[in-house]
Design a protein around this motif. Structure first.
Motif, PDB file in Angstrom:
ATOM      1  N   MET A 857     -16.310  51.448 -15.480  1.00  0.00           N
ATOM      2  CA  MET A 857     -17.264  51.524 -16.586  1.00  0.00           C
ATOM      3  C   MET A 857     -17.384  50.186 -17.316  1.00  0.00           C
ATOM      4  O   MET A 857     -18.450  49.827 -17.824  1.00  0.00           O
ATOM      5  N   ALA A 858     -16.287  49.435 -17.340  1.00  0.00           N
ATOM      6  CA  ALA A 858     -16.310  48.157 -18.075  1.00  0.00           C
ATOM      7  C   ALA A 858     -16.894  47.023 -17.235  1.00  0.00           C
ATOM      8  O   ALA A 858     -17.356  46.020 -17.786  1.00  0.00           O
ATOM      9  N   MET A 859     -16.902  47.160 -15.921  1.00  0.00           N
ATOM     10  CA  MET A 859     -17.305  46.062 -15.046  1.00  0.00           C
ATOM     11  C   MET A 859     -18.780  45.703 -15.186  1.00  0.00           C
ATOM     12  O   MET A 859     -19.640  46.574 -15.236  1.00  0.00           O
ATOM     13  N   ASP A 860     -19.017  44.420 -15.265  1.00  0.00           N
ATOM     14  CA  ASP A 860     -20.381  43.869 -15.226  1.00  0.00           C
ATOM     15  C   ASP A 860     -20.299  42.581 -14.416  1.00  0.00           C
ATOM     16  O   ASP A 860     -19.848  41.542 -14.906  1.00  0.00           O
ATOM     17  N   LYS A 861     -20.743  42.628 -13.155  1.00  0.00           N
ATOM     18  CA  LYS A 861     -20.559  41.502 -12.253  1.00  0.00           C
ATOM     19  C   LYS A 861     -21.416  40.299 -12.603  1.00  0.00           C
ATOM     20  O   LYS A 861     -21.238  39.228 -12.034  1.00  0.00           O
ATOM     21  N   THR A 862     -22.333  40.462 -13.537  1.00  0.00           N
ATOM     22  CA  THR A 862     -23.175  39.342 -13.945  1.00  0.00           C
ATOM     23  C   THR A 862     -22.497  38.481 -14.996  1.00  0.00           C
ATOM     24  O   THR A 862     -23.011  37.417 -15.348  1.00  0.00           O
ATOM     25  N   LYS A 863     -21.346  38.933 -15.506  1.00  0.00           N
ATOM     26  CA  LYS A 863     -20.695  38.218 -16.590  1.00  0.00           C
ATOM     27  C   LYS A 863     -19.344  37.648 -16.148  1.00  0.00           C
ATOM     28  O   LYS A 863     -18.785  38.064 -15.139  1.00  0.00           O
ATOM     29  N   ASP A 864     -18.863  36.702 -16.950  1.00  0.00           N
ATOM     30  CA  ASP A 864     -17.588  36.054 -16.673  1.00  0.00           C
ATOM     31  C   ASP A 864     -16.466  37.085 -16.635  1.00  0.00           C
ATOM     32  O   ASP A 864     -16.387  37.968 -17.497  1.00  0.00           O
ATOM     33  N   LEU A 865     -15.602  36.961 -15.632  1.00  0.00           N
ATOM     34  CA  LEU A 865     -14.480  37.879 -15.442  1.00  0.00           C
ATOM     35  C   LEU A 865     -14.943  39.333 -15.425  1.00  0.00           C
ATOM     36  O   LEU A 865     -14.200  40.245 -15.809  1.00  0.00           O
ATOM     37  N   TYR A 866     -16.172  39.530 -14.940  1.00  0.00           N
ATOM     38  CA  TYR A 866     -16.748  40.871 -14.823  1.00  0.00           C
ATOM     39  C   TYR A 866     -16.754  41.643 -16.150  1.00  0.00           C
ATOM     40  O   TYR A 866     -16.722  42.874 -16.167  1.00  0.00           O
ATOM     41  N   ASN A 867     -16.723  40.917 -17.261  1.00  0.00           N
ATOM     42  CA  ASN A 867     -16.769  41.541 -18.590  1.00  0.00           C
ATOM     43  C   ASN A 867     -15.538  42.417 -18.852  1.00  0.00           C
ATOM     44  O   ASN A 867     -15.600  43.395 -19.604  1.00  0.00           O
ATOM     45  N   LEU A 868     -14.410  42.055 -18.237  1.00  0.00           N
ATOM     46  CA  LEU A 868     -13.187  42.865 -18.373  1.00  0.00           C
ATOM     47  C   LEU A 868     -12.251  42.329 -19.450  1.00  0.00           C
ATOM     48  O   LEU A 868     -11.106  42.792 -19.551  1.00  0.00           O
ATOM     49  N   HIS A 869     -12.701  41.375 -20.258  1.00  0.00           N
ATOM     50  CA  HIS A 869     -11.816  40.710 -21.219  1.00  0.00           C
ATOM     51  C   HIS A 869     -11.063  41.705 -22.096  1.00  0.00           C
ATOM     52  O   HIS A 869      -9.872  41.538 -22.367  1.00  0.00           O
ATOM     53  N   GLU A 870     -11.743  42.739 -22.546  1.00  0.00           N
ATOM     54  CA  GLU A 870     -11.127  43.647 -23.509  1.00  0.00           C
ATOM     55  C   GLU A 870     -10.055  44.532 -22.901  1.00  0.00           C
ATOM     56  O   GLU A 870      -9.209  45.059 -23.631  1.00  0.00           O
ATOM     57  N   ILE A 871     -10.099  44.729 -21.578  1.00  0.00           N
ATOM     58  CA  ILE A 871      -9.090  45.607 -20.979  1.00  0.00           C
ATOM     59  C   ILE A 871      -8.075  44.839 -20.136  1.00  0.00           C
ATOM     60  O   ILE A 871      -7.185  45.434 -19.533  1.00  0.00           O
ATOM     61  N   LEU A 872      -8.192  43.509 -20.093  1.00  0.00           N
ATOM     62  CA  LEU A 872      -7.179  42.733 -19.374  1.00  0.00           C
ATOM     63  C   LEU A 872      -5.864  42.749 -20.133  1.00  0.00           C
ATOM     64  O   LEU A 872      -5.837  42.790 -21.374  1.00  0.00           O
ATOM     65  N   ASP A 873      -4.770  42.704 -19.387  1.00  0.00           N
ATOM     66  CA  ASP A 873      -3.438  42.624 -19.993  1.00  0.00           C
ATOM     67  C   ASP A 873      -3.320  41.295 -20.743  1.00  0.00           C
ATOM     68  O   ASP A 873      -3.462  40.227 -20.131  1.00  0.00           O
ATOM     69  N   PRO A 874      -3.076  41.319 -22.049  1.00  0.00           N
ATOM     70  CA  PRO A 874      -2.965  40.046 -22.804  1.00  0.00           C
ATOM     71  C   PRO A 874      -1.887  39.124 -22.248  1.00  0.00           C
ATOM     72  O   PRO A 874      -1.994  37.903 -22.371  1.00  0.00           O
ATOM     73  N   ALA A 875      -0.855  39.708 -21.627  1.00  0.00           N
ATOM     74  CA  ALA A 875       0.242  38.877 -21.116  1.00  0.00           C
ATOM     75  C   ALA A 875      -0.131  38.109 -19.855  1.00  0.00           C
ATOM     76  O   ALA A 875       0.628  37.271 -19.384  1.00  0.00           O
ATOM     77  N   ILE A 876      -1.310  38.370 -19.304  1.00  0.00           N
ATOM     78  CA  ILE A 876      -1.700  37.740 -18.047  1.00  0.00           C
ATOM     79  C   ILE A 876      -2.091  36.286 -18.250  1.00  0.00           C
ATOM     80  O   ILE A 876      -2.156  35.502 -17.309  1.00  0.00           O
ATOM     81  N   GLY A 877      -2.362  35.894 -19.493  1.00  0.00           N
ATOM     82  CA  GLY A 877      -2.731  34.518 -19.778  1.00  0.00           C
ATOM     83  C   GLY A 877      -4.227  34.307 -19.771  1.00  0.00           C
ATOM     84  O   GLY A 877      -4.750  33.507 -18.999  1.00  0.00           O
ATOM     85  N   VAL A 878      -4.943  35.027 -20.628  1.00  0.00           N
ATOM     86  CA  VAL A 878      -6.406  34.963 -20.640  1.00  0.00           C
ATOM     87  C   VAL A 878      -6.891  33.582 -21.027  1.00  0.00           C
ATOM     88  O   VAL A 878      -7.963  33.149 -20.639  1.00  0.00           O
ATOM     89  N   GLY A 879      -6.088  32.867 -21.790  1.00  0.00           N
ATOM     90  CA  GLY A 879      -6.513  31.531 -22.202  1.00  0.00           C
ATOM     91  C   GLY A 879      -6.685  30.581 -21.034  1.00  0.00           C
ATOM     92  O   GLY A 879      -7.375  29.577 -21.134  1.00  0.00           O
ATOM     93  N   ASN A 880      -6.044  30.855 -19.926  1.00  0.00           N
ATOM     94  CA  ASN A 880      -6.173  30.017 -18.739  1.00  0.00           C
ATOM     95  C   ASN A 880      -7.238  30.590 -17.806  1.00  0.00           C
ATOM     96  O   ASN A 880      -7.639  31.752 -17.918  1.00  0.00           O
ATOM     97  N   THR A 881      -7.697  29.799 -16.883  1.00  0.00           N
ATOM     98  CA  THR A 881      -8.671  30.264 -15.901  1.00  0.00           C
ATOM     99  C   THR A 881      -7.974  31.199 -14.923  1.00  0.00           C
ATOM    100  O   THR A 881      -7.021  30.823 -14.263  1.00  0.00           O
ATOM    101  N   LEU A 882      -8.480  32.416 -14.864  1.00  0.00           N
ATOM    102  CA  LEU A 882      -7.887  33.411 -13.964  1.00  0.00           C
ATOM    103  C   LEU A 882      -8.598  33.338 -12.618  1.00  0.00           C
ATOM    104  O   LEU A 882      -9.445  34.164 -12.282  1.00  0.00           O
ATOM    105  N   LYS A 883      -8.246  32.319 -11.848  1.00  0.00           N
ATOM    106  CA  LYS A 883      -8.930  32.072 -10.585  1.00  0.00           C
ATOM    107  C   LYS A 883      -8.727  33.242  -9.625  1.00  0.00           C
ATOM    108  O   LYS A 883      -7.619  33.681  -9.390  1.00  0.00           O
ATOM    109  N   GLY A 884      -9.816  33.732  -9.060  1.00  0.00           N
ATOM    110  CA  GLY A 884      -9.755  34.798  -8.068  1.00  0.00           C
ATOM    111  C   GLY A 884      -9.680  36.189  -8.637  1.00  0.00           C
ATOM    112  O   GLY A 884      -9.632  37.166  -7.880  1.00  0.00           O
TER     113      GLY A 884
END
Length: 966
Positions: A857-884
């Protein structure tokens, strides 16, 4: 010595032998007969009891000889029919012994238990016996680089469990056998993953019947034969194919394959044939990394538009160079060639390293453009009709234009118009920066600055997908992975050096390899044989996809005849001479004590011989477990090592029972899972886990050390994994913060473990309870799949198991839940949920909503990181480029498709995660932890060879883990 004393000592010796011998006398007789036809057998092959006396290269189980591994030790002689008198033999590896010759005896077909037969790199000759088709349990058949003649036996089609068929580099003739009403054929090998039939003299057409949609073939190597006719259209049915080598034959006619369905194909070799018609259309082949169609007779054409769409091309491309062919009298006849202007788009393929389009009719202006790929090292356009060169691109790597009209007008003032211009393909290992050492004769300085006698030889890779042979990164990566594989199973390897790459006449990459010993300056025969054996084991090394299947050739067979062995011989002779009299003197005393011990240990011996003697009394438990190669612990041993099962040592509690931390004698840390008494679930899971883990061995699966079954106790003893479960790390409970790169590595580790269960276990195994609490992390955060209590073997014929639905809510395959049909795709669904956990840090069911629904429901492939920013684990390091990350999420969503037919296989999941990591530029296999792990444990145990898969595991010391229970 007085004759009377000699007779007395002889009698006493025979008494000891009768008491202590464990080798089956029939097995000893057979092995002795085989030995009598060999020279240079190991020096300790003396006495009358190979099992008890530990003959080098011999492994036994229950008095029977089950394994003979004598790779590369310099054996000479023949293999006699006596080998067929070892009925329990499961592995025979005599590879890399050039002095072994003669024909293979028909009696080899008597080895009905044989799983592995490796005779690669010997000098066997004559036909391959048809009786080899009687080895119906055979998993790996490697007969490469011998002198076999005659036809491929059709009876090989009976080997339905075969994973690898390798007869490369022989002198086999005749046609490729397929089945008919009276005879089997290779088309029946639907479970075989590797057909390696190259470098022979096979003739005739490639049979249309050879290929079917049931096949799971990934490597088809028919190169360098004398095959003729067209490429069969049935080849497109084998959708699992990753590598096709049909080059260097006499194939003709148009290529009518529809490549659309071969979505896994990454390398295609069609060069040096007589193919005609239009060039094959490779549009949409997103995973292709290497294509060679050179030296054929395709119709006149310009460079096809699909060329620049192959964005996964990571390396060498030799698409259409030298489109010529040789007729039988050797006269070179030019065929219609590529013509027209070269579009600059072909140079912009991101991963491309080489473009070789020499000896065509390309014309007009060459414009490389400014958007050429950053990895492009070579452009070879020699001998075309190029009249202009737009020189504003700034391209500074190797460019070869000699033989074009443009160079004729400017002369050889530019390097790219000079015949001397050649690509740089040299590679040398980095300097070791060692302080000057005075090594003995023939010793070599290792990368770790030690003087030693390494195992030396040549690795041949039968396909590669890179052309920059001077790029050290490829070899450093492969070298580290090989070292990691040896260390993971405690082989005595200190370091590895790769050097001197070049491509031979068959387009095989050859690399010199030096394997250096640890804890000594040379290898003993056991270590030497195990290492040379594994260097030819196709499934042992998890090398990157840029390297194809490998083959190892030993430099020579005189490792143990040089100066390295003198010291050992002298010391051994001195010690042997000095203690011989003492041993004879103690013989009588030993026999007396053994007799007294035997009287007091009868009950214990019976229990050790048959630890499940009381199992049949439990009607609810089913048939007794069938296991081999596991240590049987007594209740008192485990009670002592857990301090009487103290609550302070509890590290897990579940429906099965409790898990205790224990320290065995010698300091080895283990995890002991103790079942609740009278638990029906305990009986079932105990049997399932002990049977399964006794026959599977992989660095990404938790290892079983042993078990205890006595006094109504059921306990399993595992390696102890120091950093707990993946769930603990994702939730923050463990205190370990997982970066995005580390999460990719954990996903890859877990996927490799599951792929081993699905594709290499025999029969395949479905885990049935994949979840983040059943994935454990060791001290280096390497992931290991655990808890196999619910696992099920997969029926080859049915493709599924009809069974009562079990598992964990949130991870359970919805199709399995509805149909009660369990398949390997059920594990794929569960793994997809774990992938989404790695991305979001959320539980599978969060506030009443399933994680799959939340992400979709959150995915939007037209946007950066598929618009998943709000549901990404904060510990993953969102401030860095999440390549792949986007590709990772795409893959996870495919894994959790509702219907299993739409999900990828685990092998494909592994490949795609590898590609994600590589394309993201992450050095995923070698990233070190940012903070040191909290626990490290000794791993200096001895080695043993398990009865099943060919993986050597440590038998005494393990780096160890906490087990999460169902």
């Amino acid at each position: 010595m007085d004759p009377g004393k000699q007779i007395f000592l002889l009698i006493m010796y025979l008494q000891v032998f009768l008491i202590a011998a464990v080798t089956d006398p029939h097995d000893f007789t057979a092995l002795s007969a085989v030995k009598s036809n060999w020279q240079n057998t190991p020096p300790n092959w003396i006495g009358f009891d190979p099992c008890r006396e530990g003959w080098e290269g011999i492994q036994c189980s229950n008095s029977s000889i089950t394994s003979i591994v004598l790779s590369g030790i310099g054996l000479t002689g023949t293999l006699t029919a006596d080998i067929g008198n070892l009925p329990m033999l499961q592995e025979l590896d005599l590879s890399q012994n050039m002095g072994l010759t003669g024909t293979l005896p028909q009696a080899i077909g008597n080895l009905k238990k044989l799983l592995y037969l490796s005779l690669a790199g010997c000098s066997f000759l004559g036909p391959i016996p048809n009786t080899i088709g009687s080895l119906t349990q055979l998993f790996s058949l490697s007969l490469a680089s011998n002198k076999f003649i005659g036809e491929i036996p059709p009876s090989i089609g009976n080997l339905l469990n075969l994973y690898l068929l390798d007869v490369t580099d022989n002198k086999l003739t005749g046609t490729i056998p397929v089945s008919n009403e009276t005879s089997p054929g290779l088309d029946l090998l639907v479970n075989t993953r590797h057909f390696h039939l190259g470098q022979n003299q096979l003739t005739g057409t490639i049979p249309l019947k050879l290929f079917s949609s049931k096949m799971t073939l990934i490597h088809l190597l028919l190169d360098s034969n004398q095959l003729s006719g067209s490429i069969p259209s049935s080849l497109e049915r084998v959708q699992s194919l990753e590598l096709i080598r049909l080059d260097r034959n006499s194939l003709n006619g148009p290529v009518l394959l529809n490549f659309t369905g071969l979505t896994n194909l990454s390398q295609l070799y069609l060069s040096n044939n007589k193919l005609t018609g239009p060039m094959p259309d490779l549009s949409g082949m997103n995973l292709v990394t290497y294509v060679d169609m050179s030296n054929n007779s395709f119709d006149a054409s310009s460079i096809p538009p699909w060329f620049s769409s192959l964005q996964s091309l990571t390396s060498f491309i030799k698409l259409f160079a030298n489109i010529i062919s040789k007729n039988f009298n050797g006269r070179i006849m030019e065929r219609t060639q590529l013509q027209g202007q070269i579009p600059d788009s072909i140079f912009s393929v991101a991963q491309l390293q080489s473009v070789v389009l020499s000896n065509n009719q390309l014309n007009g202006t060459l414009d490389i453009g400014t958007n050429y790929g950053t990895q492009l090292e070579l452009i070879d356009l020699q001998n075309n009709s190029i009249t202009e060169f737009a020189q504003g691109s700034g391209y500074s790597k190797t460019l070869m234009l000699q033989g074009n009209p443009f160079c004729a007008t400017i002369g050889s003032t530019e390097n790219y118009c000079s015949l001397l211009q050649q690509p740089n393909t040299s590679y040398s290992p980095p300097p070791n920066n060692c302080v000057q050492h005075d090594c003995n004769s023939n010793q070599i300085i290792s990368p770790r600055c030690k003087c030693a006698y390494p195992i030396t030889g040549t690795l041949k890779f039968r396909s590669i997908s890179f052309s920059d042979l001077g790029n050290a990164g490829y070899y450093n990566h492969a070298q580290a992975l090989m070292m990691d594989a040896f260390q993971s199973i405690q082989f005595p390897v200190d370091s590895i050096a790769l050097s001197d790459p070049f491509k031979d006449e068959y387009d095989y990459l050859e690399l010199r390899i030096e394997v250096f010993p640890s804890n000594s300056d040379s290898f003993n025969r056991t270590g030497f044989s195990m290492i040379t054996s594994q260097l030819n084991n196709l499934t042992f090394f998890q090398l990157p996809s840029s390297f194809g299947p490998l083959y190892f050739t030993l430099d020579n067979n005189d490792y143990f005849s040089g100066p390295k062995s003198n010291k050992g011989i002298i010391i051994g002779a001195a010690i042997g001479s000095s203690i011989l009299a003492l041993l004879l003197l103690m013989t009588g005393i030993y026999a007396f004590k053994q007799r007294r011990k035997a009287d007091t240990a009868t009950e214990a011996a019976i229990r050790l011989r048959d630890p499940f003697a009381s199992w049949d009394r439990n009607e609810s438990a089913g048939s007794r477990p069938q296991i081999k190669g596991l240590r049987c612990f007594t209740f008192e041993e485990l009670k002592k090592c857990t301090n009487n099962f103290s609550d302070a040592n509890i590290i897990g509690i579940g429906g099965y029972g409790r898990v205790y931390r224990g320290i065995l004698t010698g300091g080895k840390l283990v995890a002991i899972k103790r079942a609740q008494r009278g638990s029906l679930q305990g009986n079932v899971e105990f049997k399932t886990e002990i049977e399964l883990l006794s026959r599977v061995h992989h660095k990404n699966l938790v290892s079983l050390v042993g078990f205890c079954y006595e006094l109504d106790e059921q306990m399993l003893v595992y390696e102890h994994i120091s950093n707990g479960t993946l769930k603990d790390s994702i939730s923050g409970k463990s205190g370990i913060q997982l970066s995005w790169a580390r999460r990719l590595q954990i996903a890859l580790d877990s996927a490799r473990g599951l792929t081993y269960l699905h594709e290499l276990a025999n029969p395949p195994i479905i885990h049935r309870d994949i979840k983040s609490t059943n994935i454990l992390l060791d001290d280096q955060l390497t992931a290991k799949v655990a808890d196999f209590g619910l696992s099920k073997p997969l029926d080859h014929t049915e493709g599924h198991v009809s069974t009562q639905v079990k598992g964990t809510m949130g991870y359970m395959d919805p199709e399995y839940f509805m149909t009660q049909q369990l398949t390997d795709k059920s594990d794929v669904y569960s793994f997809g949920v774990v992938m989404l956990e790695l991305v979001t840090g959320r539980n599978p069911i969060h506030h009443g909503r399933h994680i799959v629904t939340v992400v979709r429901m959150a995915m939007d492939k037209t946007k950066d990181l598929y618009n998943l920013h709000e549901i990404l684990d904060p510990a993953i390091g969102v401030g860095n480029t999440l390549k792949g990350l986007e590709k990772f999420v795409d893959l996870a969503i495919r894994c959790v498709e509702e219907w299993r037919a739409n999900r990828p296989a685990m092998g494909q999941v592994v490949k795609e995660i590898e590609n994600i990591a590589e394309q993201a530029g992450l050095d995923y296999d070698f990233e070190m932890l940012s903070t040191s792990a909290s626990h490290y444990y000794s791993t200096n145990g001895s080695l043993y060879l398990p009865d099943n898969k060919k993986f050597y595991e440590y038998s005494e010391s393990f780096p160890h883990s906490e087990i999460e229970l169902q």
